[in-house]
Design an enzyme around this catalytic site. Sequence first.
Site, short mmCIF file in Angstrom:
data_model
loop_
_atom_site.label_atom_id
_atom_site.label_comp_id
_atom_site.label_asym_id
_atom_site.label_seq_id
_atom_site.Cartn_x
_atom_site.Cartn_y
_atom_site.Cartn_z
N ASP A 1 0.81 -1.23 0.00
CA ASP A 1 0.00 0.00 0.00
C ASP A 1 0.84 1.28 0.00
O ASP A 1 1.47 1.62 1.01
CB ASP A 1 -0.94 0.04 1.21
CG ASP A 1 -1.85 -1.18 1.31
OD1 ASP A 1 -1.41 -2.28 0.93
OD2 ASP A 1 -2.99 -1.02 1.77
N GLU B 1 -4.24 2.08 -2.96
CA GLU B 1 -5.49 2.59 -2.37
C GLU B 1 -5.30 3.76 -1.44
O GLU B 1 -6.26 4.46 -1.12
CB GLU B 1 -6.23 1.47 -1.61
CG GLU B 1 -5.53 1.07 -0.33
CD GLU B 1 -6.44 0.47 0.73
OE1 GLU B 1 -7.63 0.25 0.45
OE2 GLU B 1 -5.96 0.25 1.85
N ASN B 2 -4.05 3.99 -0.98
CA ASN B 2 -3.79 5.11 -0.06
C ASN B 2 -2.93 6.19 -0.69
O ASN B 2 -2.34 7.01 0.02
CB ASN B 2 -3.11 4.60 1.21
CG ASN B 2 -3.84 3.45 1.87
OD1 ASN B 2 -3.37 2.33 1.86
ND2 ASN B 2 -5.01 3.74 2.43
N ASN C 1 -10.41 -1.33 0.44
CA ASN C 1 -11.57 -0.62 1.00
C ASN C 1 -11.53 0.89 0.77
O ASN C 1 -12.57 1.54 0.85
CB ASN C 1 -11.67 -0.90 2.51
CG ASN C 1 -10.39 -0.55 3.25
OD1 ASN C 1 -9.31 -1.03 2.91
ND2 ASN C 1 -10.49 0.29 4.26
N HIS C 2 -10.35 1.46 0.48
CA HIS C 2 -10.28 2.91 0.25
C HIS C 2 -10.52 3.31 -1.21
O HIS C 2 -10.37 4.48 -1.56
CB HIS C 2 -8.93 3.46 0.71
CG HIS C 2 -8.81 3.57 2.20
ND1 HIS C 2 -9.57 4.45 2.94
CD2 HIS C 2 -8.06 2.88 3.09
CE1 HIS C 2 -9.27 4.31 4.23
NE2 HIS C 2 -8.37 3.36 4.34
N HIS D 1 -7.06 -8.16 0.08
CA HIS D 1 -7.01 -6.98 0.93
C HIS D 1 -7.86 -7.27 2.16
O HIS D 1 -9.10 -7.24 2.08
CB HIS D 1 -7.55 -5.79 0.14
CG HIS D 1 -7.20 -4.48 0.75
ND1 HIS D 1 -5.98 -3.91 0.61
CD2 HIS D 1 -7.92 -3.64 1.52
CE1 HIS D 1 -5.95 -2.76 1.24
NE2 HIS D 1 -7.11 -2.57 1.82
N HIS E 1 -3.47 -4.33 3.30
CA HIS E 1 -4.46 -3.61 4.14
C HIS E 1 -3.99 -3.31 5.55
O HIS E 1 -4.30 -2.24 6.06
CB HIS E 1 -5.81 -4.33 4.20
CG HIS E 1 -6.81 -3.67 5.12
ND1 HIS E 1 -7.36 -2.44 4.84
CD2 HIS E 1 -7.33 -4.05 6.31
CE1 HIS E 1 -8.20 -2.11 5.82
NE2 HIS E 1 -8.19 -3.06 6.72
N HIS F 1 -1.05 -2.71 6.61
CA HIS F 1 0.07 -1.76 6.55
C HIS F 1 1.24 -2.20 7.42
O HIS F 1 2.18 -1.42 7.63
CB HIS F 1 -0.36 -0.34 6.92
CG HIS F 1 -1.30 0.27 5.93
ND1 HIS F 1 -1.62 1.60 5.92
CD2 HIS F 1 -1.98 -0.27 4.89
CE1 HIS F 1 -2.47 1.85 4.95
NE2 HIS F 1 -2.71 0.72 4.30
#
Length: 263
Positions: A8, A39-40, A67-68, A156, A181, A183
């Site tokens: 991520d 995603e981040n 999810n982001h 994820h 996910h 991290h």
Amino acid sequence: MRILFIGDIFGRPGRTIVRERLPGLVREHAIDLIIANGENAAAGFGITPNLAEDLFELGIDVITTGNHVWDKREIVEYFESANGNEHSPSRRLLRPANYPAGMPGWGLYEGCKGNVNYAVINLQGRVFMASNDDPFRVADQLLKTIKATVIFLAIHAEATSEKIALGWYLDGRVTVLVGTHTHIPTADERVLPGGTAYITDVGMSGPYDSVIGVQKELVVGKFLNNMPVRFEAATGDVRLCAVVVDCDPNTGRATSIKRLMIA
Ligand SMILES: [Fe+2]
Ligand SMILES: [Fe+2]
């Protein structure tokens, strides 16, 4: 075939270290295929079309999310802009495949790199997360349609148990299964008996002087007070977390997986 997967990418610090270190990594490890979770990328929350394009321009072949993915709403139009072009950058950005039917975007990409056909599947877990479709059965369904021998799957998910269970379930049916996910990188990388390279979580590429990327004071305060707070991306102790997987393109079996954390 040698595959690099970058965990991520979190905010500007994550984007910067990836931009600075990716060319050296590709040279040093003779990488053939680059996949990353984005995603981040947008200050920790979602990814914009411009940031996705920037990552593709660095040489990343496929971007996964989680999810982001919807945090930046303009990403919906970006997905739609693929408009039937099977290999455009916007088609090489994935969201989890087990989201409700009819959502924008795709959870599977099939491409070709250096004469090797490959597939990338993106899934999301359900334990301590939104109740999407069953990732195990969605994996079964997708695998029936895939012709490529080299299959990369990014799950994820929050729970280690869900990721490990999916790893065993798909051992020998996918080349690589990486978790994202949390991290936080896990030290359990291995090639499972059936030939699937596995790791529970690759870890974030971003600021580790933080709570999973966010300024630590804000998150500590949130735990102390339960008051609403706007999370801001941290900046310190930036690291790039990734794995390098070797696989046989003829059998789709992985032969090694190596974990990287570079500052
Ligand atoms: Fe993330
Ligand atoms: Fe996530």
